[in-house]
Structure formats: C-alpha cells, structure tokens
Design a protein around this motif. Structure first.
Motif, PDB file in Angstrom:
ATOM      1  N   PHE A 285      -1.491  -2.885 -10.877  1.00  0.00           N
ATOM      2  CA  PHE A 285      -0.317  -3.639 -10.067  1.00  0.00           C
ATOM      3  C   PHE A 285       0.800  -2.547  -9.751  1.00  0.00           C
ATOM      4  N   PHE A 286       1.001  -1.552 -10.697  1.00  0.00           N
ATOM      5  CA  PHE A 286       2.190  -0.580 -10.387  1.00  0.00           C
ATOM      6  C   PHE A 286       1.819   0.276  -9.599  1.00  0.00           C
ATOM      7  N   THR A 287       0.512   0.870  -9.440  1.00  0.00           N
ATOM      8  CA  THR A 287       0.153   1.965  -8.456  1.00  0.00           C
ATOM      9  C   THR A 287       0.123   1.447  -7.222  1.00  0.00           C
TER      10      THR A 287
ATOM     11  N   VAL B 232      -3.050   3.075  -4.946  1.00  0.00           N
ATOM     12  CA  VAL B 232      -1.807   3.593  -4.261  1.00  0.00           C
ATOM     13  C   VAL B 232      -2.459   3.378  -2.596  1.00  0.00           C
ATOM     14  N   VAL B 233      -3.633   3.865  -2.309  1.00  0.00           N
ATOM     15  CA  VAL B 233      -4.186   3.932  -0.848  1.00  0.00           C
ATOM     16  C   VAL B 233      -4.170   2.513  -0.294  1.00  0.00           C
ATOM     17  N   ALA B 234      -4.596   1.489  -1.169  1.00  0.00           N
ATOM     18  CA  ALA B 234      -4.846   0.159  -0.859  1.00  0.00           C
ATOM     19  C   ALA B 234      -3.252  -0.179  -0.401  1.00  0.00           C
ATOM     20  N   GLY B 235      -2.361  -0.163  -1.290  1.00  0.00           N
ATOM     21  CA  GLY B 235      -0.828  -0.521  -1.060  1.00  0.00           C
ATOM     22  C   GLY B 235      -0.337  -0.017  -0.067  1.00  0.00           C
ATOM     23  N   TYR B 236      -0.699   1.422   0.178  1.00  0.00           N
ATOM     24  CA  TYR B 236      -0.266   2.043   1.230  1.00  0.00           C
ATOM     25  C   TYR B 236      -0.650   1.491   2.729  1.00  0.00           C
ATOM     26  N   GLY B 237      -2.032   1.087   2.805  1.00  0.00           N
ATOM     27  CA  GLY B 237      -2.635   0.496   4.144  1.00  0.00           C
ATOM     28  C   GLY B 237      -1.934  -0.630   4.398  1.00  0.00           C
TER      29      GLY B 237
END
Length: 412
Positions: free
Chosen positions: A32-34, A87-92
């Motif tokens: 969740f945090f990443t 992190v990549v999923a959240g960024y996208g």
C-alpha cells in the motif's frame, strides 16, 4: 474503469498473496505504501510530463508504466520485487488520472465530463472484485494482473490515436473556451508566467506557492479521507452498532459505493438543468454529505441508517471531479496539469492518514465514533470549500463561476 478495477481487485487478492508468499497482513501492507509513493511521484511530475511531451505522450507513459507493472506482477516476482513494482503501478495510475483530469478541465461541459470519468472509476471498482473472485476460483492470483495489463494495451493504443499531441496549454482542437480559460491571445488573468515557468522549470514549486492550489489539495485530502474512511469502516459500524448480519452489512457498504457512482452520473446533469454553477452544485452536495452523516449517526432503525449510507455516497460522488473542474480558476493555464497532479498526490495522504485515524479512534473509544468523525470531516470540507470559492473570485482577477461549467451551454 481500468483504474477502478485495479483498485477493486486489491482486497480480493490480498488473502491469496498472503498465502502464496507466507507473509502476514502487516507485511503485505507494505505494498500500500509503495503504491502510494508511486502515485504521489506521478502527481509531482505529471505537469512536467505534459509540458515537455504533450497530452498524448504523457498518457502513453502512464499506460506503459501500468502495463509493465502488471506484466511483471503476473510472473509472480519475489515478494521484495512485488513491493517495489507497486511504485511503478502507482506511478502509471497517477499519471493516467492526473493527465486525463487536466485534459478534461479544458473541454466544454467539463463538470459533466469529469463526473462521468470518475463515475466510471466507480463502475470499475464494482466490477473488479467480481472479476477477481471469479478468476480465483480456477486460476492463480497473478492471472488477474495479467488480465489488467492486457486490458491496458488497447487503451494505451487508443491514447495514441485519439488524443492531441500538443502540450497541456497548447491551442489544439477541443481547447476549452470558457471563463475558466482565457481565449487564445488574451493575457493570462493571473499575470505573465515567470521565466522559470516559461522554460518548463519550477512548475511544481510554482503550483505549491499558489494558495488556491493548496486549499484545493487540502479539500481533496479531507474528501478522500472521508470517502475511504466510511468505505473501510462502514461494515464494522453496521455490524457492531446496528447488529446487522455480515451479508446485510456488506450490502449496505455496496449501496454506499453504488450511491457514489450514481451521484457522479446523475447530479451534474440535474444541476445543469437547474442552472446551478459547479461551485453551487458542490455546496448542495456538501450540505447533503453533512446531513447524511448526521442521519446515519442519529438513525433510530437499521433501514434508515442503511439508506443514509447510500445517500452519503450519492452526495459525495461529484465532489472530487468538481474540485478538478475549478482548478483553471485557481492558477494559470500552464500550471493546471501540475496543480491537478499535486491535488491527486496530496489526496493520497488524506486517504491514508484519516482512515487510519478513524480506525485508531474506533479501537480506543468504539466504532460508534465513525459517524461523528465523518460529520466533523464533512463540516471541515464545507469550511475549506467556502475558502476556496472566495479565492476563485478574489485572486488574480480570475472570473467567477459560470453555468458553462455544468454543461448548461453548448460547446463553443
């Protein structure tokens, strides 16, 4: 819908991930945090992406990041890599949300369009758990992420075909020509952009120095905290305070999310027919949220409380997209994508901290505190929105709200 589905499948996949990796709930919660870190990074950089690459390329970057994260997750990476790839999923996800919001704010009938965009998030969030539960009956949890990644491929191709390649503040086709965005060739109501901004630098710092953007970010942080807090703890509230069976309490919470989705589809068109401005519509919804929270808290019978949850979601629905609509009245056109990215990023903080606080208070005092907590947040929303509306009309000569934002005028 894709973003909503990816959010909706998370809770269903957690037990399978815990069993697969042999970790506990606290450890798997690191994802969740990443994810939130990636989403916040997207909010901080989306404006610069649009400024340098244009709307089309920025959307392709967001879609490509989501596809890569989904495909990598689908191969069942080691747990540390699973945490990192979020992190990549959240960024996208964050780039897609920020750029699409910024693009739609420049179109005619922006309030209606943005409400529909966020309503389809709700549709995806309703469908995601059903898809995941059905697939887990015969497939590993990684197959769900493979499907999400594959679904994003035609979406990303569609961005290449359908969206303009010009920058966020360019004058490409479909540029919004309403009071929130000065006409081509007209002076910017907030004054000329500083040299650093003109050079494409310092966009984030400039947005953070804008009081209206800061207020809008606080508003969304409170909103998301209220939305997720009620969504997360509403089940426990109905079971412990009203003695509902688990299945019925689940239906009550589903009614809350369905109400939120319907509110985004229905309220904006009705407001347009009544001639309400976007800000006026938001005030009506904010009073509805406050009254609904009070109704749930004071309801003498279970059925009334359950109806209150549906009403609370219904009136909450339009608030997030409407906050996006008014961004052009709070800052210069060049800063709109960055401002929206900042607002999205800050909203994640509220969505994490306030539900945690609600849970901590419920643990120490009792779950009955959920509705007084929600009522306090609803009143805080009203105060911040009032300050925001004052800023729109008092800052930099930015025009007052106009019915065009609710779709009551045809495209010009």
């Amino acid at each position: 819908m894709l973003v909503g589905m990816s959010a909706g499948v998370g809770g269903v996949l957690l037990p399978a991930q815990i069993d697969d990796y042999g970790v506990d709930k606290a450890t798997v919660g690191l994802t969740f945090f990443t994810f939130s870190a990636g989403f916040m990074l997207a909010g901080a950089t989306a404006g610069s992406l649009v400024d340098r690459l244009g709307t089309r390329a920025a959307l392709v970057v967001g879609g490509g990041a989501f596809v890569l994260a989904g495909l990598y997750t689908a191969i069942r990476p080691p747990f540390a890599a699973l945490v990192a790839v979020q992190v990549v999923a959240g960024y996208g996800t964050g780039v897609l949300e920020s750029v699409l919001n910024a693009y739609l704010t420049r179109l005619p009938s922006a309030t209606t369009l943005l409400n529909h965009l966020h309503a389809f998030f709700g549709v995806g969030a309703l469908l995601g758990p059903l898809l995941a539960a059905w697939m887990l009956g015969s497939l590993p949890w990684t197959a769900v992420w493979l499907v999400l990644a594959v679904l994003c491929l035609p979406l990303t191709a569609g961005f290449l075909v359908a969206y303009p390649g010009s920058g966020a503040t360019g004058t490409g086709a479909g540029r919004r020509t309403d009071p929130a965005s000065p006409p081509s060739g007209a002076p910017d109501p907030a004054g000329p952009a500083p040299a650093s901004e003109k050079a494409g630098k310092g966009l984030l710092a400039a947005a953070l120095r804008t009081p209206g953007v800061v207020l809008a970010s606080v508003f969304l942080a409170v909103y998301v905290g209220l939305e997720i807090g009620v969504g997360n703890w509403g089940f426990s509230f109905m079971v412990e305070e009203y003695g509902q069976p688990g299945l019925v309490a689940g239906y009550t919470v589903s009614g809350y999310w369905l109400g939120l989705t319907l509110g985004r589809f229905l309220i904006s068109p009705v407001a347009a027919r009544l001639g309400l401005t976007a800000t006026g519509m938001a005030f009506v919804c904010l009073f509805g949220v406050t009254a609904s929270a009070a109704l749930i808290w004071l309801a003498p019978v279970t059925a009334v409380a359950a109806a209150g949850f549906a009403l609370l979601g219904f009136f909450l629905g339009p608030l997030f997209p409407t906050a996006m609509v008014v961004v052009p009245r709070l800052t210069t056109p060049r800063l709109v994508p960055t401002a929206i990215g900042v607002m999205n990023g800050v909203s994640v903080i509220g969505g994490s901290a306030l539900p945690w606080l609600a849970g901590a208070v419920a643990q120490g005092v009792g779950v009955w505190t959920l509705m007084p907590f929600a009522l306090a947040l609803a009143l805080l929303q009203l105060v911040v929105w009032r300050l925001l509306v004052t800023r729109m009309t008092a800052d930099g000569g930015v025009p007052a709200p106009h019915p065009a934002d609710t779709g009551s005028h045809p495209s010009r």
